[in-house]
Scaffold this motif. Structure first.
Motif, PDB file in Angstrom:
ATOM      1  N   ALA A  11       0.828  -1.216   0.000  1.00  0.00           N
ATOM      2  CA  ALA A  11       0.000   0.000   0.000  1.00  0.00           C
ATOM      3  C   ALA A  11       0.860   1.263   0.000  1.00  0.00           C
ATOM      4  O   ALA A  11       0.611   2.197  -0.771  1.00  0.00           O
ATOM      5  N   GLY A  35      -8.217   5.393  -2.436  1.00  0.00           N
ATOM      6  CA  GLY A  35      -8.821   5.271  -1.108  1.00  0.00           C
ATOM      7  C   GLY A  35      -9.342   3.886  -0.783  1.00  0.00           C
ATOM      8  O   GLY A  35      -8.617   2.892  -0.856  1.00  0.00           O
ATOM      9  N   GLU A  36     -10.623   3.821  -0.477  1.00  0.00           N
ATOM     10  CA  GLU A  36     -11.219   2.560  -0.008  1.00  0.00           C
ATOM     11  C   GLU A  36     -11.092   1.449  -1.060  1.00  0.00           C
ATOM     12  O   GLU A  36     -10.855   0.284  -0.726  1.00  0.00           O
ATOM     13  N   GLN A  70      -8.802  -5.293   7.550  1.00  0.00           N
ATOM     14  CA  GLN A  70      -8.110  -6.431   6.930  1.00  0.00           C
ATOM     15  C   GLN A  70      -7.200  -6.984   8.023  1.00  0.00           C
ATOM     16  O   GLN A  70      -6.343  -6.257   8.525  1.00  0.00           O
ATOM     17  N   TYR A  75      -2.374   4.983  -4.256  1.00  0.00           N
ATOM     18  CA  TYR A  75      -3.195   4.365  -3.204  1.00  0.00           C
ATOM     19  C   TYR A  75      -4.122   5.392  -2.551  1.00  0.00           C
ATOM     20  O   TYR A  75      -5.312   5.140  -2.357  1.00  0.00           O
ATOM     21  N   GLU A  76      -3.568   6.543  -2.244  1.00  0.00           N
ATOM     22  CA  GLU A  76      -4.377   7.556  -1.552  1.00  0.00           C
ATOM     23  C   GLU A  76      -5.520   8.059  -2.426  1.00  0.00           C
ATOM     24  O   GLU A  76      -6.599   8.363  -1.934  1.00  0.00           O
ATOM     25  N   PHE A 119      -7.663   0.074  -0.722  1.00  0.00           N
ATOM     26  CA  PHE A 119      -7.540  -0.725   0.508  1.00  0.00           C
ATOM     27  C   PHE A 119      -8.113  -2.126   0.281  1.00  0.00           C
ATOM     28  O   PHE A 119      -7.493  -3.136   0.621  1.00  0.00           O
ATOM     29  N   SER A 120      -9.273  -2.194  -0.331  1.00  0.00           N
ATOM     30  CA  SER A 120      -9.900  -3.500  -0.580  1.00  0.00           C
ATOM     31  C   SER A 120      -9.086  -4.308  -1.583  1.00  0.00           C
ATOM     32  O   SER A 120      -8.899  -5.512  -1.409  1.00  0.00           O
ATOM     33  N   TYR A 179      -8.808   0.856   7.406  1.00  0.00           N
ATOM     34  CA  TYR A 179      -8.953   2.044   6.566  1.00  0.00           C
ATOM     35  C   TYR A 179     -10.060   2.899   7.161  1.00  0.00           C
ATOM     36  O   TYR A 179     -11.176   2.416   7.405  1.00  0.00           O
TER      37      TYR A 179
END
Lengths: 307, 129
Positions: free
Chosen positions: A255, A265-266, B47, A261-262, A269-270, B56
């Motif tokens: 990440a 976002g979500e 996670q 990545y920023e 992350f997923s 997050y």
């Protein structure tokens, strides 16, 4: 038609006029490079890329021009540009080729936000992909170049293009950048590798680019499923060591190294979470390239853990 | 760096801030003394591999790596508001053997969670019967 099939003069004219259109993975790149001396090495490096039709949508318009008419003759200097902006300082023409490569990568990294751009090399056997995330200097590109000359398909040396919707990895088989001693290491390991000219004195030292194999470019339309995640680290004199890495550590490394990545976002992350959950991460410490390649062949010979 | 790493949070121990407005002076019980709650459950994504977790936080857009104590604490707060004594009782047995150190670590984590917007002091709160 491929770039390598163009007559050299036709290629040079198209390049100088900004009419060179080439497809690289999911992207259409239109190039204008005015210094004539770059035409031959670029045609060799980009030889396998297909030319896309004039009426297709262009993703990136990239230019490398003389910084000014005067600077064409007096200590020649070139300027990288994209869509009218010049994001970098001018560089001596001797460093034009790596500047064009890095600049093109920069354009992709700053604009292709429909994909998660992992800082990782990605190679595949068929549709099964091996992801090699690493910090600069850890030997990612050297290992990637070695693997693609041992039958692995190059998806990418710099960007792991992860599609957030389905976790598939897209191919972007751009030239593989090698630094300093890695150039000789790959020449010795894979004498058949086609390398562009060496450029000394860059901020990364002496650099050269490896041409992506034709088979990888031909299959650039083909996505791959991530099956293994391996964090390589070259260390002088180190014995080969392949050790499991905790999912959390791997997650954070992937990440924090991803280019956008920023921004995602979500969704990012997923996507990273699914990648790490699917591919139990391992760390590969090595000093011998041949040993590392053999270890990877053994690791990937068996079915991945999730299969 | 896109991610803030929370792994090494062991803030130096110190007294918990006393906020008079949070005390029910008449009762002077645990009732509203020092209760905490997480942000809304919908604000967090998890996670986990083992006891550590990556989370997050949608509101801030930040990703955190939580050590086992931090992850357990945030899960407790995510379930329902709880007072400090209750949190301490639940966490100390499994995560710490030294009561004083444990309390200090817990307070440090709660304050850090508060700074990051992951937890907040709860308003009036009734302990479960």
């Amino acid at each position: 038609m491929r770039i390598g099939e163009l007559d050299a003069d036709v290629f040079a004219r198209r390049l100088a006029r900004g009419e060179l259109r080439m497809r690289c993975g999911p992207f259409h790149l239109r190039l204008r490079v005015t210094p004539r001396r770059l035409a031959a090495p670029l045609q060799r490096l980009y030889a396998h890329y297909p030319i896309y039709p004039r009426d297709a949508i262009e993703d990136f318009r990239i230019q490398l021009d003389w910084a000014s008419p005067l600077r064409r003759w007096l200590r020649p200097v070139v300027r990288f540009g994209s869509d009218g902006s010049a994001p970098f300082t001018d560089v001596p023409v001797a460093r034009a080729l790596p500047t064009l490569e890095w600049g093109t990568n920069w354009c992709i990294a700053t604009r292709a936000h429909h994909l998660l751009l992992l800082h990782a090399a990605v190679v595949a056997r068929g549709d099964r992909a091996l992801v090699l995330p690493a910090w600069p200097g850890h030997g990612k590109s050297t290992l990637c170049a070695a693997l693609v000359h041992r039958g692995w398909r190059l998806l990418s040396d710099e960007f792991g293009l992860l599609r957030p919707e389905d976790g598939q990895l897209l191919a972007l088989p751009r030239p593989i950048g090698l630094k300093n001693h890695s150039i000789e290491v790959i020449r010795a390991f894979a004498p058949e590798a086609v390398l562009g000219p060496q450029t000394p004195g860059t901020h990364k030292g002496r650099v050269a680019h490896v041409r992506p194999p034709a088979s990888s470019v031909d299959q650039a339309w083909r996505a791959a499923t991530p099956c293994w995640v391996l964090f390589p680290r070259w260390e002088a004199g180190a014995a080969l060591e392949l050790t499991p890495l905790s999912g959390n550590q791997a997650f954070m490394q992937v990440a924090t190294n991803a280019f956008n990545y920023e921004i995602l976002g979500e969704a990012a992350f997923s996507a990273v979470g699914r990648l790490i959950a699917r591919c139990p991460p391992q760390r590969l410490r090595y000093s011998s390239l041949a040993e590392a390649v053999r270890a990877i062949e053994r690791l990937t010979a068996s079915a991945p853990a999730h299969a | 760096m896109p991610c803030a790493i929370l792994d090494s949070i062991h803030s130096p121990p110190g007294p918990a801030p006393i906020r008079p407005e949070r005390f029910n002076v008449e009762a002077m019980t645990i009732k509203v003394a020092d209760a905490w709650r997480a942000g809304q459950a919908s604000e967090l994504r998890w996670q986990c591999w083992g006891a550590e977790c990556c989370i997050y936080h949608i509101q801030s857009g930040e990703t955190h790596l939580l050590n086992p104590l931090g992850a357990a604490l945030l899960r407790l707060l995510d379930a329902r508001p709880q007072c400090l004594a209750e949190l301490q009782a639940r966490l100390i047995e499994t995560h710490q053997d030294d009561q004083r150190r444990a309390r200090a670590a817990l307070l440090g984590l709660l304050r850090r969670f508060e700074e990051l917007g992951l937890a907040q002091r709860a308003p009036a709160w009734e302990p479960e019967p």
